[in-house]
Design a protein around this motif. Structure first.
Motif, mmCIF file in Angstrom:
data_model
loop_
_atom_site.group_PDB
_atom_site.id
_atom_site.type_symbol
_atom_site.label_atom_id
_atom_site.label_comp_id
_atom_site.label_asym_id
_atom_site.label_seq_id
_atom_site.Cartn_x
_atom_site.Cartn_y
_atom_site.Cartn_z
ATOM 1 N N LEU A 119 0.687 -1.332 -0.215
ATOM 2 C CA LEU A 119 0.119 -0.410 0.035
ATOM 3 C C LEU A 119 1.043 1.212 -0.165
ATOM 4 O O LEU A 119 0.526 2.640 -0.354
ATOM 5 N N TYR A 356 -5.552 0.297 11.490
ATOM 6 C CA TYR A 356 -4.413 0.187 10.636
ATOM 7 C C TYR A 356 -3.219 1.273 11.034
ATOM 8 O O TYR A 356 -2.127 0.335 11.137
ATOM 9 N N ARG A 360 -5.724 5.311 15.525
ATOM 10 C CA ARG A 360 -7.093 5.281 15.156
ATOM 11 C C ARG A 360 -7.868 3.850 15.391
ATOM 12 O O ARG A 360 -7.098 2.834 14.633
ATOM 13 N N ILE A 362 -10.603 1.018 14.450
ATOM 14 C CA ILE A 362 -11.495 0.528 13.534
ATOM 15 C C ILE A 362 -12.388 -0.244 14.249
ATOM 16 O O ILE A 362 -13.401 -0.284 13.259
ATOM 17 N N PRO A 381 -22.994 0.769 8.030
ATOM 18 C CA PRO A 381 -22.473 2.686 7.133
ATOM 19 C C PRO A 381 -21.081 2.466 6.356
ATOM 20 O O PRO A 381 -20.171 1.254 6.875
ATOM 21 N N THR A 382 -20.809 3.072 6.001
ATOM 22 C CA THR A 382 -19.919 3.266 4.811
ATOM 23 C C THR A 382 -18.700 3.679 5.836
ATOM 24 O O THR A 382 -18.534 4.665 6.884
ATOM 25 N N GLY A 383 -16.742 3.227 5.845
ATOM 26 C CA GLY A 383 -16.356 3.099 7.042
ATOM 27 C C GLY A 383 -16.292 2.160 8.342
ATOM 28 O O GLY A 383 -15.144 2.507 8.732
ATOM 29 N N SER A 384 -17.961 1.489 8.061
ATOM 30 C CA SER A 384 -17.653 1.057 9.827
ATOM 31 C C SER A 384 -16.199 -0.061 9.822
ATOM 32 O O SER A 384 -16.111 -0.288 11.281
ATOM 33 N N GLY A 385 -16.244 -0.286 8.634
ATOM 34 C CA GLY A 385 -15.097 -1.108 9.574
ATOM 35 C C GLY A 385 -15.040 -2.896 8.873
ATOM 36 O O GLY A 385 -14.297 -4.215 9.235
ATOM 37 N N LYS A 386 -16.541 -2.850 7.754
ATOM 38 C CA LYS A 386 -16.910 -4.407 7.191
ATOM 39 C C LYS A 386 -15.773 -4.846 6.269
ATOM 40 O O LYS A 386 -15.061 -6.246 6.502
ATOM 41 N N SER A 387 -14.991 -4.044 5.025
ATOM 42 C CA SER A 387 -13.858 -4.325 4.521
ATOM 43 C C SER A 387 -12.655 -4.966 5.241
ATOM 44 O O SER A 387 -12.256 -6.059 5.340
ATOM 45 N N THR A 388 -12.125 -4.160 7.049
ATOM 46 C CA THR A 388 -11.157 -5.107 7.114
ATOM 47 C C THR A 388 -11.630 -5.812 8.217
ATOM 48 O O THR A 388 -10.549 -6.476 8.313
ATOM 49 N N ARG A 391 -10.611 -8.495 6.222
ATOM 50 C CA ARG A 391 -8.880 -8.015 6.155
ATOM 51 C C ARG A 391 -8.064 -9.343 6.785
ATOM 52 O O ARG A 391 -7.406 -9.919 6.485
ATOM 53 N N TYR A 397 -3.626 -8.469 7.711
ATOM 54 C CA TYR A 397 -3.199 -7.747 9.182
ATOM 55 C C TYR A 397 -3.667 -8.980 10.285
ATOM 56 O O TYR A 397 -4.598 -10.118 10.528
ATOM 57 N N GLN A 428 -14.012 -6.076 -2.219
ATOM 58 C CA GLN A 428 -14.749 -5.189 -2.542
ATOM 59 C C GLN A 428 -14.542 -4.563 -4.582
ATOM 60 O O GLN A 428 -14.983 -4.007 -4.930
ATOM 61 N N HIS A 540 -24.686 -3.301 0.932
ATOM 62 C CA HIS A 540 -25.531 -2.877 0.775
ATOM 63 C C HIS A 540 -27.225 -2.238 0.833
ATOM 64 O O HIS A 540 -27.947 -2.162 1.589
HETATM 65 N N1 LIG Z 1 -5.386 0.703 4.520
HETATM 66 C C1 LIG Z 1 -5.412 1.521 5.596
HETATM 67 N N2 LIG Z 1 -4.584 2.257 5.850
HETATM 68 C C2 LIG Z 1 -5.248 2.899 6.873
HETATM 69 N N3 LIG Z 1 -7.009 3.114 7.069
HETATM 70 C C3 LIG Z 1 -7.488 2.402 6.406
HETATM 71 C C4 LIG Z 1 -6.889 1.597 5.497
HETATM 72 N N4 LIG Z 1 -7.844 1.149 4.677
HETATM 73 C C5 LIG Z 1 -9.059 1.926 5.867
HETATM 74 N N5 LIG Z 1 -8.625 2.288 6.584
HETATM 75 C C6 LIG Z 1 -9.814 2.672 7.661
HETATM 76 O O1 LIG Z 1 -10.563 2.000 7.650
HETATM 77 C C7 LIG Z 1 -12.334 2.045 7.924
HETATM 78 C C8 LIG Z 1 -12.600 1.593 7.861
HETATM 79 O O2 LIG Z 1 -12.671 1.057 6.527
HETATM 80 P P1 LIG Z 1 -13.791 -0.469 5.137
HETATM 81 O O3 LIG Z 1 -12.665 -0.203 4.263
HETATM 82 O O4 LIG Z 1 -13.442 -1.415 6.020
HETATM 83 O O5 LIG Z 1 -14.827 -0.108 5.531
HETATM 84 P P2 LIG Z 1 -16.398 -1.128 4.773
HETATM 85 O O6 LIG Z 1 -17.209 -0.874 6.277
HETATM 86 O O7 LIG Z 1 -15.752 -1.809 3.876
HETATM 87 O O8 LIG Z 1 -16.879 0.591 4.166
HETATM 88 P P3 LIG Z 1 -17.663 0.285 2.585
HETATM 89 O O9 LIG Z 1 -19.192 0.255 3.037
HETATM 90 O O10 LIG Z 1 -17.149 2.177 2.291
HETATM 91 O O11 LIG Z 1 -17.496 -1.050 2.015
HETATM 92 C C9 LIG Z 1 -12.129 3.322 7.029
HETATM 93 O O12 LIG Z 1 -12.256 4.668 7.873
HETATM 94 C C10 LIG Z 1 -11.161 3.597 6.339
HETATM 95 O O13 LIG Z 1 -10.342 4.759 5.756
#
Ligand SMILES: Nc1ncnc2c1ncn2[C@@H]1O[C@H](COP(=O)(O)OP(=O)(O)OP(=O)(O)O)[C@@H](O)[C@H]1O
Ligand SMILES: [Mg+2]
Length: 583
Positions: A119, A356, A360, A362, A381-388, A391, A397, A428, A540
């Motif tokens: 990244l 990350y 902060r 997550i 909601p978007t950014g709530s940490g679902k994709s995290t 991962r 990680y 995604q 979503h």
């Molecule tokens: N590599 C990274 N380094 C720092 N912050 C990150 C990284 N990847 C994601 N984030 C932050 O982590 C938070 C959660 O991200 P994530 O991708 O899990 O959201 P999400 O729930 O999948 O959102 P969406 O619905 O938009 O896909 C976001 O605020 C994003 O900015």
């Protein structure tokens, strides 16, 4: 800088010497040929002396013998030239093999590095560094094997020979000339290479400034600041010019110094030996022989300095990549990691926290279970940490606290390979290789038959689309798949996940780019494929997850609601509001 050069040198030795038996044999052959070559080139002045002795009739030999010696003198010279090339032929394979090992090592290392490295990387810069390292390796390796090593051996032998034939005075004198020359060259070339570095820096600055200016050409036009841009670049070019002249002058001065040292040396030796001839303690032949030895080194020594500089530069060029080779991946297999295989999957998040960066958070002490064969949906909601979450499950990680368990095993106790083999994921963002559609689908399982690949494409509703393409499955998708629509890319990602036939499916917005009708049809197929398989769906569009056994609502990295669709509606919380908004 010194330390890095030493590290680079030891790397070269390890690639060249510890590569393979075959390479070692080649190096030994090269050494043998080199020694033979040196023997020849040292005997040429000896033969020359013999010829002169005969011509001046200080020794009496038959005419046949004289002609024989003359022929030998010529033959030695020719043989020397031929052998020089033959030796190079042996070196080619050593060099190319070394470059291959180095490149493969870098590539393997990059494959093993964690997501965070990739990244943060700048692909252009990284590729530049790899190319530099390859050229650097070649230049340094070639310089050492083909030049530095033979010249040094030759000088030592010549000194020994002179001492043996004419006494310590001549040997010492030759030694002093060479030593002065070498020390002088090494010291001042180091200075010159520092000047060169400064020049390179100025040149990069000028280039960077031009690139930045061209990238922002619109802004420049809006503010009509062309003159300002040009004068800024010219200022940097002026610095570059000055440093360039300085570094070139430095090299010229070094060359002059080298010439003077050799000249003075030659003068001293000629005076000494000439005087000896005058005093009749030496023959003219001896005088010629001694001069021959000194002159013989003037040629190679004149590029010795240049080669030395190349080797220095080569070692320097390798250092950036060596730093990367030294970075350790953040995610590594536990030494006791097991190669785990299973037919079913149960996933448990136990008080998992993650960020990350340390500043902060997550995910905040998250706990949930995906039971064997069940489907769990994550919404929020978007950014709530679902994709995290996906991962972490893939172990891209590691959690900062808590643990993720796979059939009761902490995923950190399983090998990464075996863990990831069990999970079929549609991420995604779909990234495709710049290859054919067929290749991209078949990537899900490199051993799959053509029928299996086509069946997977059928399940992902790709066949209709592919049938319309003139090149069909052989259509090339463009860099990262940019020649395809978002929905087409997603369906390819689905097809290759299906082809992988995993025991756990993870779909992260896997159908979000499709129109409603296509999504419905694929949904049906997906339900069939994943029936009885553990599945994690992120979406979503809530209509696509109503059938899930459990729906988890995530907000700011914490679970706020959990239950079936009907239960969540009855709660009249966030899910209820989202559902009504989408209806
Ligand atoms: N590599 C990274 N380094 C720092 N912050 C990150 C990284 N990847 C994601 N984030 C932050 O982590 C938070 C959660 O991200 P994530 O991708 O899990 O959201 P999400 O729930 O999948 O959102 P969406 O619905 O938009 O896909 C976001 O605020 C994003 O900015
Ligand atoms: Mg996401």
């Amino acid at each position: 800088m010194k330390q890095q050069s030493i590290a680079a040198l030891s790397k070269i030795i390890s690639y060249v010497w510890f590569n393979k038996r075959e390479t070692q044999l080649r190096i030994l052959m090269t050494c043998v040929i080199t020694l033979f070559m040196i023997g020849l080139s040292l005997s040429i002045p000896l033969l020359f002396k013999k010829v002169i002795d005969v011509l001046l009739q200080t020794t009496t030999l038959s005419q046949h013998t004289v002609l024989f010696i003359l022929a030998g003198y010529g033959a030695c010279w020719v043989l020397n030239q031929v052998i020089r090339q033959v030796k190079e032929m042996f070196v080619f394979r050593i060099l190319e093999k070394g470059i291959r090992s180095l490149t493969l090592d870098i590539f393997t290392h990059l494959q093993g590095l964690s997501v965070s490295f990739h990244l943060n990387r700048q692909t252009g810069l990284l590729m530049g560094q790899i190319e530099n390292a390859r050229y650097g390796f070649e230049a340094a390796c070639w310089g050492i094997i083909s030049f530095l090593f033979p010249i040094i051996v030759e000088i030592v032998l010549a000194i020994t020979l002179l001492t043996y034939l004419y006494g310590a005075v001549y040997g010492t004198l030759l030694f002093l000339i060479m030593a002065t020359y070498l020390l002088f060259s090494i010291f001042f070339l180091e200075k010159a290479s520092q000047a060169r570095e400064l020049y390179n820096e100025k040149r990069s600055q000028a280039t960077a400034s031009m690139v930045d200016s061209l990238l922002n050409y619109e802004t420049v036009k809006y503010f009509t600041h062309e003159k300002h841009e040009i004068s800024q670049v010219d200022l940097l070019l002026k610095h570059q010019e000055d440093e360039g002249v300085k570094s070139l002058l430095m090299v010229s001065w070094v060359s002059i110094g080298q010439g003077v040292i050799i000249g003075v040396g030659l003068l001293l030796i000629t005076l000494l030996s000439g005087n000896a001839v005058y005093n009749k303690t030496m023959d003219v032949g001896d005088f010629v022989l001694i001069n021959g030895y000194v002159l013989q080194f003037v040629m190679p020594l004149s590029f010795f300095g240049h080669i030395l500089q190349q080797v220095r530069k080569g070692l320097q060029d390798m250092s950036a990549i060596l730093n990367i080779l030294d970075t350790k991946p953040e995610i590594t297999d536990n030494p006791q990691a097991i190669d785990y295989r299973a037919d079913t999957a149960e996933v448990q998040f136990k008080a998992v926290s993650f960020g990350y960066t340390a500043e902060r958070t997550i995910l905040d002490t998250l706990s949930f279970t995906i039971p064997t064969g069940k489907t769990v949906a994550l919404v929020g909601p978007t950014g709530s940490g679902k994709s995290t979450i996906t991962r972490l499950l893939f172990r891209l990680y590691d959690p900062t606290a808590g643990s993720i368990q796979f059939n009761g095993y902490d995923i950190r106790s399983l090998s990464q390979h075996s863990l990831r083999k069990m999970i079929g994921s549609v991420a995604q963002e779909t990234m495709l290789f710049n290859d054919t559609l067929y290749y991209n689908i078949a990537y899900g399982n490199l051993e799959a038959s053509e029928d299996e690949v086509k069946h997977a494409a059928h399940l992902a509703h790709l066949d209709e689309f592919i049938a319309k393409l003139p090149a069909g499955y052989n259509t090339v998708v463009g860099e990262r798949g940019l020649k395809l629509s978002g929905g087409e890319k997603q369906r390819i990602a689905l097809a290759r996940a299906i082809l992988k036939n995993p025991i756990l499916y993870v779909f992260d917005e896997a159908t979000s780019s499709l129109d409603m009708r296509t999504e419905k049809e694929i949904q049906k197929n997906l339900e069939e494929i994943s029936a009885g398989k553990t599945t994690l769906i992120i979406a979503h569009r809530l209509s696509t997850i109503v059938h899930a056994d459990t729906i988890i609502v995530l907000e700011n990295g914490s679970i706020t609601e959990q239950g079936t669709h009907d239960q969540l509606l009855a709660m009249q919380g966030l899910y209820y509001r989202l559902w009504n908004a989408q209806k």
